[in-house]
Every structure is written in C-alpha cells, then in structure tokens.
Design a protein around this motif. Structure first.
Motif, PDB file in Angstrom:
ATOM      1  N   VAL A 148      55.772  25.036   8.025  1.00 27.99           N
ATOM      2  CA  VAL A 148      53.700  25.029   7.242  1.00 27.99           C
ATOM      3  C   VAL A 148      53.673  25.530   8.451  1.00 27.99           C
ATOM      4  O   VAL A 148      53.651  25.026   9.514  1.00 27.99           O
ATOM      5  N   TRP A 149      52.919  26.539   8.414  1.00 31.60           N
ATOM      6  CA  TRP A 149      52.084  27.159   9.750  1.00 31.60           C
ATOM      7  C   TRP A 149      50.663  26.953   9.439  1.00 31.60           C
ATOM      8  O   TRP A 149      50.036  27.127   9.108  1.00 31.60           O
ATOM      9  N   ILE A 150      50.255  25.987  10.979  1.00 31.95           N
ATOM     10  CA  ILE A 150      48.887  26.356  11.002  1.00 31.95           C
ATOM     11  C   ILE A 150      48.448  27.776  12.295  1.00 31.95           C
ATOM     12  O   ILE A 150      48.831  28.112  13.056  1.00 31.95           O
ATOM     13  N   ARG A 151      47.215  27.937  10.717  1.00 28.43           N
ATOM     14  CA  ARG A 151      46.797  29.333  11.133  1.00 28.43           C
ATOM     15  C   ARG A 151      45.219  29.545  11.908  1.00 28.43           C
ATOM     16  O   ARG A 151      45.079  30.296  12.565  1.00 28.43           O
ATOM     17  N   ALA A 152      44.847  28.221  11.939  1.00 33.62           N
ATOM     18  CA  ALA A 152      44.052  28.267  12.480  1.00 33.62           C
ATOM     19  C   ALA A 152      43.135  26.508  12.223  1.00 33.62           C
ATOM     20  O   ALA A 152      43.410  25.486  11.234  1.00 33.62           O
ATOM     21  N   MET A 153      42.197  26.256  13.131  1.00 33.92           N
ATOM     22  CA  MET A 153      41.817  24.581  13.086  1.00 33.92           C
ATOM     23  C   MET A 153      39.927  24.976  13.807  1.00 33.92           C
ATOM     24  O   MET A 153      39.704  25.761  14.260  1.00 33.92           O
ATOM     25  N   GLU A 154      39.363  24.245  13.350  1.00 34.39           N
ATOM     26  CA  GLU A 154      37.630  24.414  13.494  1.00 34.39           C
ATOM     27  C   GLU A 154      37.446  22.781  13.459  1.00 34.39           C
ATOM     28  O   GLU A 154      37.990  21.859  12.651  1.00 34.39           O
ATOM     29  N   THR A 155      36.116  22.720  14.496  1.00 29.36           N
ATOM     30  CA  THR A 155      35.298  21.467  14.211  1.00 29.36           C
ATOM     31  C   THR A 155      33.825  22.187  14.253  1.00 29.36           C
ATOM     32  O   THR A 155      33.480  22.798  15.165  1.00 29.36           O
ATOM     33  N   ALA A 156      33.658  20.993  13.777  1.00 30.72           N
ATOM     34  CA  ALA A 156      32.088  21.176  13.913  1.00 30.72           C
ATOM     35  C   ALA A 156      31.028  19.682  14.128  1.00 30.72           C
ATOM     36  O   ALA A 156      31.688  18.865  12.924  1.00 30.72           O
ATOM     37  N   HIS A 157      30.225  19.977  14.583  1.00 27.00           N
ATOM     38  CA  HIS A 157      29.500  18.577  14.800  1.00 27.00           C
ATOM     39  C   HIS A 157      27.706  18.655  13.600  1.00 27.00           C
ATOM     40  O   HIS A 157      27.538  19.912  13.765  1.00 27.00           O
ATOM     41  N   ASN A 158      27.396  17.894  13.396  1.00 28.62           N
ATOM     42  CA  ASN A 158      26.040  17.599  12.925  1.00 28.62           C
ATOM     43  C   ASN A 158      25.188  16.596  13.838  1.00 28.62           C
ATOM     44  O   ASN A 158      26.054  16.411  15.129  1.00 28.62           O
ATOM     45  N   GLU A 159      23.694  16.931  14.023  1.00 34.46           N
ATOM     46  CA  GLU A 159      23.597  16.405  15.737  1.00 34.46           C
ATOM     47  C   GLU A 159      22.985  14.794  15.241  1.00 34.46           C
ATOM     48  O   GLU A 159      22.483  14.298  13.999  1.00 34.46           O
ATOM     49  N   GLN A 160      23.126  13.972  15.767  1.00 32.84           N
ATOM     50  CA  GLN A 160      22.925  12.386  16.271  1.00 32.84           C
ATOM     51  C   GLN A 160      21.520  12.782  15.730  1.00 32.84           C
ATOM     52  O   GLN A 160      20.361  12.883  16.207  1.00 32.84           O
ATOM     53  N   PHE A 161      21.457  11.045  14.803  1.00 38.95           N
ATOM     54  CA  PHE A 161      20.404  10.813  13.889  1.00 38.95           C
ATOM     55  C   PHE A 161      20.238  11.682  12.536  1.00 38.95           C
ATOM     56  O   PHE A 161      19.357  11.669  11.538  1.00 38.95           O
ATOM     57  N   GLU A 162      20.503  12.893  12.419  1.00 46.41           N
ATOM     58  CA  GLU A 162      20.291  14.025  11.457  1.00 46.41           C
ATOM     59  C   GLU A 162      21.682  13.883  10.685  1.00 46.41           C
ATOM     60  O   GLU A 162      22.360  14.939  10.789  1.00 46.41           O
TER      61      GLU A 162
END
Lengths: 165, 151, 389
Positions: free
Chosen positions: C231-245
């Motif tokens: 099974v192939w990993i086609r894409a990976m992404e991460t995203a954060h929210n801002e501290q305290f928000e």
C-alpha cells in the motif's frame, strides 16, 4: 496455570515534579497589569492587525514581531460553553472545581483571541447561550497573584435574554 | 516596547503531581512472585545467545527471540562497581549516606543495582562477594531485598 | 517524494482497558511480532526503528531506551517521537521520510500507549501555559463539549446527531476483532448515558485504552520483491494551529484552521477536487463525536454546516458512499500513541482487502487518514493500492 501463577504484580507510584516557569516579558506585562491595576492588555500584529491575548512576541501567522499594546474592555461575548458535570481538579492548586459548573470561551470585545474560563451562571441550558454577553469579575485588589486565577470568573451582563426565548 | 523594561520578570514555582500504577507483566510478575513468596531470584536465559538476563524479560535483547523459561540466579553475587551517595534527593529510597552498588548475581550475565550495608565503605571493593538480606515482610517489589552484605 | 514508500506489513494488539498480563515491553512486542509476521520479514531486515508514545502517559520516560529489546531497536538506528495524539502518524511520516530519502530501505514504525498505568489528565495539563490556562487544563472533555455547543448553535444540529456518530463507531467496532469498545448501542442508549459535560455524554467520548500498533515501511524494490499487496503512501501533510488559539471548537471562525489548511494542501498535492469520490474510505481521528462531524466539513466531504446531515442520512456508514472509520475509530479504541497509526494501518488493511469483518463492501483503491493532537494540529496521510492511481 494455577491462580497463583496468574497473579499479576503491580507497583503504585506518585511522581511530584517541581518546576519554575518564567512568563517572559510580554506575558509579564499583562499579568502584572492584571494583578496591580485590574486591566487587561493584549498585543496587536503590525501586519494582520490581529489582537492577541495572551500577548506573545511573534505573530504566528505573519512571523513578525508584535508591537502595539491594546487595552481590552472587561466585557465580551460567549462563543462556546459547556456545563461540566465532572469534578475537574485544578492542576495548579490540586483543588477540584465542584460540578456542575459552566465553563466557556469568551471573546473580549475587540480581541481576536478567546479566553476559556468559568462562567458564573446557573448550570441550566436555558440560561446560558452562545452569544451571551459577559463581563470579567476580578479578585479584589491586594488578593491578586498575577495569573489567570485573578479573574474569578465571567458573569452574564444583566438585562439580556436568550434569543428565541 | 521600552515600557516592557519597567516590569520585573515574573516567575512562578509550581509542581505537577502524577499518580500511576506500573504492571510488571509476564516475566516481571513471575520474578516478583518468586522473590516475595520463596525468596528466590530469577533471571531469563536465552539459550541462543547463552546469556542470562536480569531484570527478567520476555524478549532477548540480542537475538529478539521469545524467552519463556526462567532460572534461579544468585543469591550470592559479586560487586562489579559501587559508590557512596552523600547527597540527599527526594527520590532516594534511603537517607544519605548510603552505598550503592551493581552486583552480578551468580549465574547472571547482567548486574543488579542495589544497596550495600553492614559494611564500612572503606572495605568495599570490586570483586567483593555479597549476599542478599531479604525483608521479613515482602510485598512484591525490589525492596523485598533490603540490601546486600558481605559474606 | 524522491523514492516511493510502501506499507509492506503491519499489526496491532487487541485493545483493552486492562492489560495486567503484560508489561509495556511485552505489549509493544506483540504488535512488532504481528507486523513482522504480516510482512514475512525478520527483525534483522529492519534498518531502523521509530517509536512513538506520549511521554509519561504511562508513568515512564525514554521508552525508546528501556523498551529497546521489545522494539527490536537494540543494535540498530532508532528514533523516538512524541507529538501528542498525532504521534502515531508522525512516526509513520518520519519513517516515510527515511525511506523516501534513501537513508533506509526498511523501517519499523511503532506506536503504543498503556493508558491505565499513568495519569493522563495530570500530564496533559502540562500542555497548557502554567500562568495562562493551566488552572483550567486537563479537560479534553470540556474542549469537545464547547465544540458541540458551538456546532449546535451555529448549524441547528441536535444531540441526536452526535449520538448517531457514537452508535456508528461502536457498531463498526463490533465488526473489528481488535477494537476496545464493541457496544451494541442505540441513539437512545447514548442519550441516556451519563452526562460528562453538556452536550458530551459518556458514550460521546473515546475510552482510555491499552494497546500498540506497528507498521513496516519499505522502498520500491523491497515492496515489489517481497510484498504481495503493498500500500503506497502518496502524500503526507501536517498543519498546526497557533499557540493559545484553540479555535477548532468555534465552528464559524474565519481563522485558518489546521484541519482545513492541511486538507487543502494534501488535496493540492494529489490534484483532488472532490475528496468524497476521490477517496474510497476515510480513517479519521475523532476523540469525541462532535469532532467527527466537524472533520466531515473540514475535509470537504460536505459543505459547512452539513456534517450532521451526512450522519443522519447514513452516508458515512460502513456500507455508505463515504465510509468513515469502519474500524470503529478513536471513539472505540484510544491507546493514544497508537491511535493515529491505527488510522493508517486500518486504511491500509481496507486497501489490501484484509480488514476482515469491517472491510468496506466496495472496491477500495484510495484512503485518507487524519490525526489530531497537541494543541490542535493534524497529520494527514493519503494511501493508494497502485502507484499509478
């Protein structure tokens, strides 16, 4: 296997970790003003103009240094809330908040951030609502310590009723 | 931003307290039951690697094979290294000063860290032969061995 | 990616509230052996071991060191990762980076948590600033409860809708032999369960589970030579929210929310315009029922304010057009360090057709997984059964 052989062994443990936390210059200003003068200061990003509370040195979105200080009014609007039925322990004092109590997220007027705190309202869904106007209730001068507990809670402003009721 | 300098840096002293309960599992439970009930000290042999591990375990560190057998080790052992602890820490199970040693029990290939007592520090040496002193009331933890002392 | 990365094997423990029969090492080792067996590989073939859990959630630190015999990391390269609820997915990302870059050909990824042994609430409160928010911290329940109140106020959803999510999760879990909470419950049962923090009831929340998951990642050549169903990993992404928000709960916020930002990025990489038809199954990280409804909208499976309609119409059921969490999800099993990896492994099983009782009854070519944790951030991983798909 005999019952003796399936007795599983465990050991209880308690770990107490002391720490010293420095607020840093930005949060120090806000906490000191809150403690000494009962005023709430936030900081504004020079680029996106977002007013951020608690104040921090850098706007996370614009990656620029936050500069201008803005005093906020002590009134705001409830944006989300819950009626808590669990006896939550305050990890900084070890004391529980006695349930049921109302806990919510308030946006002080003019601020882009929200503040989570206790709401001094009857734990009754008919008497608390998203959009309710609230104001800050402070500890009396002289009893404030310089952290968020200097705000005792928010209380609903008088003479308002739930929309649709 | 100059006005920030008028504020004294603000610091707080607090602490976090966390409670837990550690489960010793398959190999660990067998070890503690034997220690508590029969004053026997067990290790885990790997026939493949010709090693006997303490603390006991279910997996060989070296060859990754599953270990199901356990053998008695000690109770006599040899001091491999030691020190005199002269400072106090809340986490120390004994007041300072005390002697802390690594003891390789007969039949084991790894050492056990424990206390030495009933001995002058000046007399302790690497290679010293020692035996365990068991607690009269044992509870199923490593302090069921109170300490080791010279033969 | 510079080199393609495949999931060539994986495994998990049975997830339970109590595991007194094993210590942490023995529990982790169960998942590692299951993964090696599934891949038909030996520990000697692993170039590196990446381990993840939440520091001190089970009262122990530096688990990479003292579980080294059980993870198989002794004598190999090793890496330890802790990122909150996302950790299991972050471990997979780190492993994928190692393979994609050419540093390793085969990487063993492990996530675990033995939640019953520690003090999750106390340690979690350490996430919050001691002077700003810690006094009210440790209340994940309160956070998701506020999300629920905000969601209902914004869109007119009812408590019945969150209850439907709870029912779907536990009914799916009954089909999954490894799941923790296999409950034959109805909407009524959920609404009658103990109120924790209105509108969240006991059955709206995830359990505290003990368990582990492991997956083996490999390069093209290994995958093609050794694996029948990579099974192939086609894409990976991460995203954060801002501290305290922590504004995920403020469902009408105009601010860029980590979940929408991350979905936009990963869809952009893959050229996805309609995620609900592009992906055949979703495994998402929903610690509470309301979070699942918000995920539907943030992932673009429906428009804003329409998430509760999806559950109402049964669209996200295991046999629906947009199956979400056929495994039972985090609502049924939450061994935190393993939870986000379980999303990836469960999605891989769906693509392989090996999910067993909870296999989605349609062809599964592509899957999307999400993680959630820390102070609001996500890791998303898109998988497919064929490299040209």
């Amino acid at each position: 296997m005999t019952a003796r052989e399936t007795e599983w062994i465990s050991i209880p443990m308690t770990v107490d970790v002391p720490y010293r936390f420095a607020a840093g210059r930005y949060l120090t200003k806000t906490l000191t003003q809150l403690r000494d003068n009962g005023r709430i200061f936030a900081v504004e990003c020079p680029r996106c103009r977002r007013i951020q509370l608690p104040p921090r040195i850098v706007c996370a979105q614009c990656h620029v240094r936050n500069g201008r200080w803005v005093e906020l009014p002590l009134e705001g609007t409830l944006v989300a809330f819950t009626i808590m039925f669990l006896p939550l322990t305050d990890p900084t004092t070890g004391k529980p908040h006695e349930p049921p109590f109302v806990y919510g997220s308030v946006r002080l007027d003019g601020c882009d951030s929200v503040l989570d705190h206790l709401i001094h309202a009857e734990p009754d869904r008919g008497k608390v609502w998203v959009g309710m106007r609230c104001r800050v209730v402070l500890r009396p001068p002289g009893e404030r310590v310089g952290d968020l507990s200097d705000i005792v809670h928010f209380e609903p402003l008088p003479d308002q009723s739930r929309p649709g009721s | 931003m100059d006005d920030l300098n008028q504020y004294q840096p603000f610091e707080v002293d607090q602490h976090l307290t966390a409670h837990g309960n550690y489960w010793a599992g398959r190999a660990g439970s067998r070890f503690y039951r034997a220690l508590r009930d029969r004053r026997r000290i067990l290790g885990s042999p790997c026939r493949n690697c010709r090693k006997v591990f303490w603390p006991p375990r279910s997996i060989c560190t070296f060859c990754f094979s599953e270990l199901r057998e356990m053998v008695e080790i000690g109770p006599l052992g040899t001091v491999e290294t030691f020190t005199l602890v002269t400072y106090a820490e809340p986490v120390h199970p004994r007041p300072a000063p005390f002697i802390y040693a690594v003891i390789r029990l007969d039949g084991a290939d790894t050492g056990m860290a424990h206390f030495l007592d009933e001995v002058e520090y000046e007399r302790v040496h690497v290679g010293m032969r020692v035996r365990p002193v068991f607690a009269p009331q044992r509870k199923g933890n490593i302090l069921d061995i109170l300490y080791f002392k010279p033969l | 990616m510079k080199r393609n990365v495949a999931i060539v094997g994986g495994g998990q423990t049975y997830h339970r509230a109590r595991r007194h029969d094993v210590d942490q090492a023995e529990m982790v080792n169960e998942a590692v052996r299951a993964a090696l067996k599934d891949a038909g590989m030996t520990m000697d073939e692993m170039d590196m071991v990446v381990l993840g859990n939440m520091e001190f959630f089970e009262g122990t630190h530096m688990t990479d060191c003292w579980l080294v015999h059980a993870t198989g990391a002794y004598g190999r390269q090793g890496l330890k990762i802790t990122t909150g609820g996302t950790v299991g997915a972050t471990v997979v990302c780190a492993g994928a980076h190692l393979v994609a870059s050419g540093l390793c050909d085969r990487v063993l990824c492990i996530g675990f948590e033995k939640q019953e042994e520690g003090d999750t609430g106390a340690i979690l409160s350490g996430v919050a600033n001691p002077l700003w928010g810690r006094s009210m911290a440790g209340a994940a329940v309160g956070y998701f409860a506020m999300m629920g109140s905000s969601y209902m106020a914004a869109w007119g959803a009812k408590e019945e809708h969150s209850a439907m999510v709870a029912v779907k999760a536990r009914q799916n879990a009954r089909k999954n032999k490894y799941a923790h909470l296999k409950l034959d419950i109805t909407v009524e049962d959920v609404l009658n369960s103990r109120m924790l923090a209105w509108p969240i009831r006991m059955l709206d929340m995830c359990p505290a589970s003990n368990g582990a998951c492991a997956v083996i990642l490999a390069d093209d050549k290994t995958a093609k030579d050794r694996c029948r169903k990579p099974v192939w990993i086609r894409a990976m992404e991460t995203a954060h929210n801002e501290q305290f928000e922590l504004d995920w709960r403020d469902v009408k916020t105009k601010r860029p929310i980590f979940s929408k930002v991350c979905a936009g990025r990963i869809y952009g990489r893959l050229g996805v315009s309609d995620p609900k038809t592009y992906f055949d199954v979703f495994e998402i990280y929903e610690p509470a029922t309301w979070a699942e409804l918000v995920w539907y909208e943030d992932l673009g499976l429906c428009g804003p304010g329409e998430g509760f309609r999806l559950i109402e119409e049964g669209k996200t059921n295991i046999d629906g057009p947009i199956p979400v969490n056929p495994s039972g999800g985090v609502l049924s099993t939450n061994c935190i360090g393993a939870s986000a990896m379980l999303r990836v492994w469960e999605a891989a099983l769906q693509i392989r057709g090996d999910a067993g009782g909870h296999q989605v009854p349609k062809e599964v070519r592509r899957a999307l997984t999400t993680a959630y944790g820390g102070t609001n951030w996500t890791v998303m991983i898109a998988l497919s059964g064929a490299l040209d798909d």
